[in-house]
Each structure stands twice: as C-alpha cells, then as structure tokens.
Write a protein that holds these residues in place. Structure first.
Motif, short mmCIF file in Angstrom:
data_model
loop_
_atom_site.label_atom_id
_atom_site.label_comp_id
_atom_site.label_asym_id
_atom_site.label_seq_id
_atom_site.Cartn_x
_atom_site.Cartn_y
_atom_site.Cartn_z
N TRP A 33 53.90 -17.20 -26.60
CA TRP A 33 55.07 -18.05 -26.65
C TRP A 33 55.87 -17.82 -27.93
CZ3 TRP A 33 56.32 -21.11 -22.54
CH2 TRP A 33 55.32 -21.34 -21.59
N ARG A 35 59.76 -19.35 -29.73
CA ARG A 35 60.74 -20.43 -29.61
C ARG A 35 61.99 -20.08 -30.41
NH1 ARG A 35 57.58 -25.28 -32.94
NH2 ARG A 35 57.79 -24.38 -35.04
N TYR A 91 61.68 -22.78 -25.62
CA TYR A 91 60.42 -22.05 -25.68
C TYR A 91 60.41 -20.97 -24.60
CZ TYR A 91 58.47 -25.25 -29.08
OH TYR A 91 58.22 -25.97 -30.23
#
Length: 123
Positions: A33, A35, A91
C-alpha cells in the motif's frame, strides 16, 4: 490483471478502518500500500512479501497499521488502527513480482496499481 481496492471511508481520530485489495487472477510476490495526500507525492505505507512472509512498514504507521494477505484469495489487507488526521489520503494498493528489496519503498518500482480509495480521518 486488475487490482481492486476497497474499504476507505470517513472515521474519527482514534478509529479504525480495514482496506482490501483484490487481484484478479493471481497473486504477486510483493503486494502493498501507498498513500497520497493532496499536494504531496505518493508515499510508501506497507508491503508484504509472499516468499518469506515478511512485512515492512513506514515509520509513520509502524505499530498502528498491519498488512496481511490471503494468497488463496489473491487479496492483501491493511488494518489501520489509532488513525490520525495526518493519515488522511487516497490509499493505493500496488503489486509486483520483480522488485529488488531496496526498491520496495519506491512507488515507481511497482507495475500494477489499484484505483485508490479515500481515507479521511477527522479530528
């Protein structure tokens, strides 16, 4: 191959959210992930390596966020606890098979991206 991210939303500071990212068709060696907050560059959050099960986190989320994966479902999750207003961002899930370890933190090293999911933390 497509990555489909979900689970974002609006939460108060101190609350929790769980993001999911499902890959159509297969899993990847690296799934993670990033962001991006308004006006800022896309930043590393966490990544999971399939071959050894190890996970890596940015300092800003270590101890609060947990990444996990279900290889049978080709899905990676991000459990976000103790959320802060500064966690507010879009995200993105990312995936790749051929990263070198030193580039795991570099968004440009990933070839596959999900569409992004908005996380907003109110104070």
């Amino acid at each position: 191959v497509q990555l489909q991210a979900s689970g974002g939303g609006l939460v108060q500071a101190g609350g929790s959210l769980r993001l999911s990212c499902a890959s159509s068709g297969r899993t990847f060696s690296y799934m993670g992930w990033f962001r991006q907050a308004p006006g800022r560059e896309r930043a590393f959050v966490a990544v999971s390596r399939k071959n050894n099960g190890r996970t890596y986190y940015s300092d800003s989320v270590k101890g609060r966020f947990a990444i996990s994966r279900d290889n049978a479902k080709n899905t990676v999750y991000l459990q976000m606890n103790s959320l802060k207003p500064e966690d507010t961002a879009v995200y993105y899930c990312a995936a790749d098979d051929t990263l070198i370890v030193s580039s795991m933190w570099d968004a440009s090293a990933y070839d596959f991206w999900g569409q992004g999911t908005q996380v907003t933390v109110s104070s």
